[in-house]
Design an enzyme around this catalytic site. Structure first.
Site, PDB file in Angstrom:
ATOM      1  N   HIS A 194     -22.988   0.442  29.152  1.00  0.00           N
ATOM      2  CA  HIS A 194     -24.002   0.214  28.133  1.00  0.00           C
ATOM      3  C   HIS A 194     -25.430   0.757  28.451  1.00  0.00           C
ATOM      4  O   HIS A 194     -25.815   1.068  29.905  1.00  0.00           O
ATOM      5  CB  HIS A 194     -24.342  -1.274  28.296  1.00  0.00           C
ATOM      6  CG  HIS A 194     -24.478  -1.758  29.637  1.00  0.00           C
ATOM      7  ND1 HIS A 194     -25.757  -2.113  29.983  1.00  0.00           N
ATOM      8  CD2 HIS A 194     -23.724  -2.518  30.571  1.00  0.00           C
ATOM      9  CE1 HIS A 194     -25.973  -2.582  31.283  1.00  0.00           C
ATOM     10  NE2 HIS A 194     -24.608  -2.681  31.512  1.00  0.00           N
ATOM     11  N   ASP A 195     -26.006   1.067  27.450  1.00  0.00           N
ATOM     12  CA  ASP A 195     -27.503   1.595  27.618  1.00  0.00           C
ATOM     13  C   ASP A 195     -27.670   2.809  28.447  1.00  0.00           C
ATOM     14  O   ASP A 195     -28.808   3.272  28.702  1.00  0.00           O
ATOM     15  CB  ASP A 195     -28.488   0.451  28.265  1.00  0.00           C
ATOM     16  CG  ASP A 195     -28.169  -0.640  27.587  1.00  0.00           C
ATOM     17  OD1 ASP A 195     -28.506  -0.841  26.457  1.00  0.00           O
ATOM     18  OD2 ASP A 195     -27.853  -1.608  28.425  1.00  0.00           O
ATOM     19  N   GLY A 212     -24.412   1.111  34.039  1.00  0.00           N
ATOM     20  CA  GLY A 212     -25.485   0.828  32.920  1.00  0.00           C
ATOM     21  C   GLY A 212     -26.696   1.236  33.247  1.00  0.00           C
ATOM     22  O   GLY A 212     -27.143   1.519  34.419  1.00  0.00           O
TER      23      GLY A 212
END
Length: 351
Positions: A194-195, A212
């Protein structure tokens, strides 16, 4: 040859009866017609009589899905109600597109590939992307801080080759996005969490794992089984050796390796391959030695050496040297992790 009306009705009743005993499908796929199962070939024309989309009768395509010209959907595929497929997209047997997902022109999903998820937010895939066998792109992140119902996003550029069993997750917050640029080769069994922000023209080798919020700039090459800690920055034209655990930033142009990655000199081969001139590389070598390979007590502190390189009459005029120094300085800002370890003497690495 068309089936007799009585046979078609009987087959429809039989399918309805079988579906009652199967696990329930996602809501977006339950409102489908049975004509795809009762015809030998489905060929749907777009408005204006343009090139038709070819849909295998064993595929489940929601009638609200938007299909471009010349789309090909194989057997046992599923396409959700809010999906948009660009022109000439190909879905190989057993591939699936869910949620608010959009694929640009000429994208290919190999067998078992999954794009999107039934979540708030969206997955946007550019043009000319190939998503490999059983790869999973645009699904819910593995961050425990993610709150159900929060919008989450993934954006992928053009001309990426995402190979088999790779996983790329959406963002963990509505104010963030996971972003993949253009022309990347992401080899088998990689994970991009994520991200993350991945630039363009990178080669991410098999089993590379990005935690992340990792930032990977452009023209980075990772060797197999590399692991990058969350929030790390990997600078352009850098190289990560196989099996390395990267827990701090990797500055531009630099090679790191080791169980706990350490600086091992400049990525000279990568620089040559990407057209850096001999004079540029000589300047980079000299600046690297000054910063990281000081061998006596008169060379001053690390900060002093950086400043000396910045003020050097020759090096200060070479853009790549300035970029390297700025990349190092950025890594020591308040919200960053510093750079990978280096040895101050000549054993720090060969250049």
């Amino acid at each position: 040859m068309p089936m007799p009306p009585s046979s078609s009705s009987a087959l429809s009743r039989l399918i309805k009866k079988q579906l009652q005993h199967r696990p329930s499908l996602p809501i977006s796929l339950t409102n489908i017609t049975l004509k795809r199962f009762t015809s030998t070939l489905t060929c749907e024309k777009n408005p204006g009589g343009k090139s038709p989309a070819f849909i295998h009768p064993a595929a489940i395509v929601h009638p609200n899905a938007v299909l471009g010209q010349g789309v090909s959907i194989g057997p046992f595929c599923s396409v959700g109600s809010t999906v948009k497929l660009g022109n000439a997209c190909q879905l190989y047997p057993g591939s699936h597109v869910f949620g608010k997902s959009e694929l640009g022109d000429n994208c290919i999903l190999m067998t078992g590939a999954v794009v999107g998820d039934e979540l708030p937010g969206s997955t946007a895939i550019g043009c000319n992307n190939r998503i490999g066998h059983h790869a999973v792109v645009g699904i819910r992140c593995q961050d425990l801080k993610y709150k159900p119902g929060t919008e989450c996003f993934l954006e992928v550029g053009d001309n990426n080759d995402i190979r088999e069993h790779t996983s790329i997750h959406r963002s963990s917050r509505s104010c963030e996005k996971t972003i993949i640029g253009d022309d990347n080769l992401i080899m088998g069994s990689c994970h991009i969490a994520h991200d993350c922000k991945v630039g363009s023209n990178n080669i991410i080798a098999n089993n590379t794992l990005l935690a992340g919020h990792v930032v990977v700039e452009d023209y980075v090459h990772t060797a197999g089984a590399s692991v990058v800690h969350q929030f790390c920055h990997i600078g352009s034209f850098s190289f990560i050796g196989g099996g390395s655990v990267v827990s701090q930033d990797v500055p531009k142009y630099i090679m790191v390796a080791g169980e706990r990655a350490e600086l091992r000199g400049l990525n000279l081969e990568g620089l040559r391959r990407h057209g850096f001139s001999s004079s540029e590389m000589r300047s980079l070598k000299s600046a690297y030695r000054k910063i990281f390979m000081a061998s006596d007590g008169t060379s001053g502190s690390f900060e002093d050496r950086l400043a000396e390189v910045e003020q050097h009459q020759e090096w200060a005029l070479v853009p790549s040297v300035c970029f390297m120094v700025q990349s190092i300085r950025n890594s020591f800002k308040e919200d960053r992790r510093g750079i990978c370890k280096f040895r101050s003497r000549s054993s720090a690495g060969s250049v």
